[in-house]
Design an enzyme around this catalytic site. Structure first.
Site, short mmCIF file in Angstrom:
data_model
loop_
_atom_site.label_atom_id
_atom_site.label_comp_id
_atom_site.label_asym_id
_atom_site.label_seq_id
_atom_site.Cartn_x
_atom_site.Cartn_y
_atom_site.Cartn_z
N ASN A 1 0.85 -1.20 0.00
CA ASN A 1 0.00 0.00 0.00
C ASN A 1 0.88 1.25 0.00
OD1 ASN A 1 0.53 0.81 2.85
ND2 ASN A 1 -0.38 -1.20 3.23
N LYS B 1 -11.41 -3.54 18.75
CA LYS B 1 -10.03 -3.97 19.03
C LYS B 1 -9.64 -3.71 20.48
CE LYS B 1 -8.61 -3.40 14.22
NZ LYS B 1 -7.50 -3.54 13.29
O1 PMT Z 1 2.97 6.11 6.55
P1 PMT Z 1 2.39 7.44 6.11
O2 PMT Z 1 2.60 7.67 4.63
O3 PMT Z 1 2.93 8.57 6.93
O4 PMT Z 1 0.83 7.37 6.33
C1 PMT Z 1 0.31 7.32 7.60
C2 PMT Z 1 -0.87 6.34 7.71
C3 PMT Z 1 -2.02 6.85 6.87
C4 PMT Z 1 -0.47 4.95 7.24
C5 PMT Z 1 -1.24 6.30 9.23
O5 PMT Z 1 -1.57 7.58 9.67
C6 PMT Z 1 -2.44 5.36 9.48
O6 PMT Z 1 -3.58 5.75 9.41
N1 PMT Z 1 -2.12 4.08 9.81
C7 PMT Z 1 -3.12 3.01 10.00
C8 PMT Z 1 -3.53 2.51 8.66
C9 PMT Z 1 -4.49 1.34 8.75
O7 PMT Z 1 -4.11 0.27 8.38
O8 PMT Z 1 -5.63 1.58 9.34
P2 PMT Z 1 -6.79 0.43 9.49
O9 PMT Z 1 -7.98 1.23 9.78
O10 PMT Z 1 -6.82 -0.49 8.38
O11 PMT Z 1 -6.33 -0.40 10.77
C10 PMT Z 1 -6.72 -0.07 12.10
C11 PMT Z 1 -5.59 -0.33 13.05
O12 PMT Z 1 -5.32 -1.73 13.13
C12 PMT Z 1 -4.29 0.34 12.71
O13 PMT Z 1 -3.72 0.80 13.91
C13 PMT Z 1 -3.46 -0.76 12.09
O14 PMT Z 1 -2.06 -0.57 12.32
C14 PMT Z 1 -3.96 -1.98 12.84
N2 PMT Z 1 -3.93 -3.24 12.07
C15 PMT Z 1 -4.68 -3.39 10.95
C16 PMT Z 1 -4.67 -4.60 10.29
C17 PMT Z 1 -3.88 -5.66 10.78
N3 PMT Z 1 -3.83 -6.82 10.15
N4 PMT Z 1 -3.14 -5.47 11.87
C18 PMT Z 1 -3.15 -4.29 12.53
O15 PMT Z 1 -2.46 -4.14 13.54
#
Ligand code: PMT
Length: 438
Positions: free
Chosen positions: A247, A378
Site C-alpha cells: 500500500n 479492538k
Molecule cells: O505512513 P504514512 O505515509 O505517513 O501514512 C500514515 C498512515 C495513513 C499509514 C497512518 O496515519 C495510518 O492511518 N495508519 C493506520 C492505517 C491502517 O491500516 O488503518 P486500518 O484502519 O486499516 O487499521 C486499524 C488499526 O489496526 C491500525 O492501527 C493498524 O495498524 C492496525 N492493524 C490493521 C490490520 C492488521 N492486520 N493489523 C493491525 O495491527
C-alpha cells in the site's frame, strides 16, 4: 502563583558525575518559586564546588556536620526542621545504602534522619550498580518506608554504558517535585532490572539472585522512561519472487512518532515495514516485510512495554500460495486467493498483561463512526483517525496530517493540520495524559 511558591526545598547532592545537572535543577526549582538550600556530601564536592550552588541559590551551602561556624549560623537540626521537602539528586548507590541502614555519618544522612519532611530520591549510577541486588534491596527498603523515587532513567551513561541508572533530567525532576508538592500521586511502577544482579558469595539459586524488580517513577503526563513500541510503514505480501501486494504508506507518521517519543525521553522500539526513511536518533529499529513478520516482531517487542502504537498500514490479506517461480502470463485473467493476515493490534490488546494500546484508523468516510467501531472492536485505549485519500492531502506519503483522537467513553480531541512531527508530539501528549488517567 508559581508552582513551588514558598516551598522550602533542601537539595541534597551526593557524589556522582550527574551532580553537574544538580546546578540546573537548583535553578529550575528556584524558577518555580522554591527557596532552595543545598547540602553536599564530600563525594559531591569532588565533582562540583559549593560555590556554584551558593551563587545559584543565594544561600550558604552546607557541607560539614561538625562545623562550629555553620552550626552557629543555622544548625543541622534547624536546617532539618526548615525543609518542607528534601530532594536528593543525584542519589548515589552509596548514599542509598547509607540511608537504608539509617546511617548518620555525615551532614546529609543526619539531616534525613532528623527531619520529618518527605524525602525524594533521584538515583544516578552505573547500570550494574543500579541493578545490583544490594542496591535494589536498599531501594525497596526506602520505598517501603515512604521514600519517593524519581527515576532513574534509562539510556547512555557517562561511563560509556547504556541502561537503567541515569539521573532524570533536571526539568523532569522539577516537574515531579511540583506534582508531589501539589499532593498529586507519583506512580511508582515496577520495572524489570535487566543486568546481572548476582551477589558475590551467594549461590545462584538464592532469592537474592532471582531477577529483581526495580522501581521507577513514571512522570505524570510524561512518557519519560516508558518503553513505547511503534509499528510504521506498509507491509508487503509476496505473490511470487518478483511481485507483491502493498500500500501507499511511507512510514512518515510512524517515524515522526518514534522521533517525538524519543525526544520525550521514552525508550522507543520501531518496527518498520519496507520504507526509505532514516532511523530517528536513539530509536531501536527492527525491519520487517510481511504482516506475519511484523506480528512476530511486535509480539516480542511489547513484552514488558508500556505503550504500543500501531501506525503501520498492515495488509489485511496475503496470498495463500506464494509461487516459488515467477508466474508466467499465459491467460488473460489471473486469480489470486487471499487469506486473512493476523490483526497485530487486536492480538496485542488481547494479551493478559497488555501495554496501553493506541490504534490508527485510515478512513475515507464516516471517520468517527468507523474509528469508534475499531476502538471498541479492538479493545483500544485510544484511536487516532485520519481522513485519507483527499485530493488536497492524501495523508499517505505526505508530510502533513490532522487527527481526530477518540477514547472511551466519549473522549475526543482534534489535532489540527500540521507537519507529521508536530501532530506526533501532540498525540503523544494526549497519550501521556490518558495513560496518567488510566
Ligand atoms: O505512513 P504514512 O505515509 O505517513 O501514512 C500514515 C498512515 C495513513 C499509514 C497512518 O496515519 C495510518 O492511518 N495508519 C493506520 C492505517 C491502517 O491500516 O488503518 P486500518 O484502519 O486499516 O487499521 C486499524 C488499526 O489496526 C491500525 O492501527 C493498524 O495498524 C492496525 N492493524 C490493521 C490490520 C492488521 N492486520 N493489523 C493491525 O495491527
Amino acid at each position: 502563583m508559581q508552582a513551588l511558591q514558598d516551598k522550602k526545598i533542601l537539595l541534597g547532592i551526593s557524589g556522582g558525575i550527574a551532580s553537574y545537572k544538580s546546578a540546573i535543577l537548583a535553578r529550575r526549582l528556584i524558577d518555580a518559586g522554591a527557596e532552595v538550600r543545598v547540602v553536599m556530601t564530600t563525594g559531591a564536592q569532588a565533582f562540583i564546588t559549593p560555590l556554584t550552588f551558593q551563587a545559584l541559590t543565594g544561600n550558604p551551602v552546607h557541607t560539614e556536620l561538625l562545623d562550629t561556624a555553620a552550626e552557629a549560623a543555622m544548625g543541622h537540626i534547624e536546617l532539618a526542621r526548615w525543609a518542607d521537602i528534601i530532594v536528593i539528586a543525584p542519589a548515589s548507590a552509596n548514599l542509598i545504602a547509607r540511608l537504608s541502614h539509617g546511617f548518620a555519618d555525615d551532614l546529609l544522612t543526619t539531616l534525613v534522619l532528623a527531619s520529618d519532611a518527605p524525602l525524594l530520591l533521584a538515583p544516578a549510577m552505573n547500570r550494574l550498580m543500579w541493578s545490583n541486588a544490594a542496591t535494589q534491596e536498599n531501594t525497596r527498603t526506602l520505598i517501603a518506608r515512604g521514600v519517593t523515587l524519581l527515576g532513574p532513567d534509562e539510556g547512555a551513561q557517562a561511563c560509556g554504558e547504556t541502561g537503567a541508572g541515569r539521573m532524570l533530567e533536571p526539568e523532569d525532576i522539577r516537574d515531579l517535585v511540583v506534582q508531589f508538592a501539589n499532593n498529586e500521586m507519583l506512580s511508582q511502577v515496577a520495572i524489570p532490572v535487566e543486568a546481572d544482579n548476582h551477589v558475590p558469595g551467594t549461590p545462584s539459586d538464592t532469592p537474592a539472585n532471582q531477577q529483581p524488580t526495580g522501581v521507577k517513577t513514571a512522570l505524570r503526563n510524561s512518557l519519560a522512561g516508558l518503553h513505547i513500541v511503534i509499528t510504521a510503514g506498509p507491509t508487503v505480501e509476496p505473490i511470487d519472487p518478483v511481485r507483491f501486494i502493498t500500500n501507499r504508506s511511507s512510514g512518515k507518521m510512524g517515524f515522526a512518532l518514534a522521533d517525538a517519543a524519543h525526544r520525550k525521553q521514552a525508550k522507543v522500539t520501531l518496527i518498520a515495514g519496507p520504507v526509505t526513511l532514516e532511523t530517528p536518533t536513539g530509536v531501536t529499529r527492527i525491519d520487517v516485510d510481511t504482516a506475519k513478520a511484523m506480528h512476530t516482531a511486535a509480539l516480542k517487542a511489547v513484552e514488558g512495554a508500556d505503550v504500543f502504537i500501531s501506525v503501520a498500514a498492515v495488509a489485511d490479506y496475503r496470498v495463500e500460495n506464494v509461487a516459488e517461480e515467477k508466474i508466467k502470463k499465459n491467460d488473460d485473467n489471473m486469480t489470486l486467493t487471499l487469506v486473512r493476515n493476523p490483526d497485530i493490534l487486536a492480538s496485542i490488546s488481547a494479551l493478559p498483561d497488555r501495554p496501553f494500546c493506541v490504534g490508527f484508523a485510515a478512513e475515507t468516510q464516516h471517520v468517527e463512526k468507523y474509528a469508534r467501531g475499531k476502538l471498541k472492536k479492538k479493545n483500544l485505549d485510544i484511536i487516532a483517525a485520519n481522513q485519507v485519500g483527499q485530493s488536497d492531502n492524501p495523508v499517505f506519503g505526505s508530510d502533513t496530517n490532522s487527527l481526530d483522537v477518540y477514547w472511551p467513553a466519549d473522549g475526543h480531541r482534534r489535532i489540527a493540520s500540521a507537519t507529521k512531527k508536530q501532530v506526533a508530539a501532540e498525540l503523544l501528549d494526549i497519550i501521556a495524559e490518558r495513560l496518567a488517567n488510566r
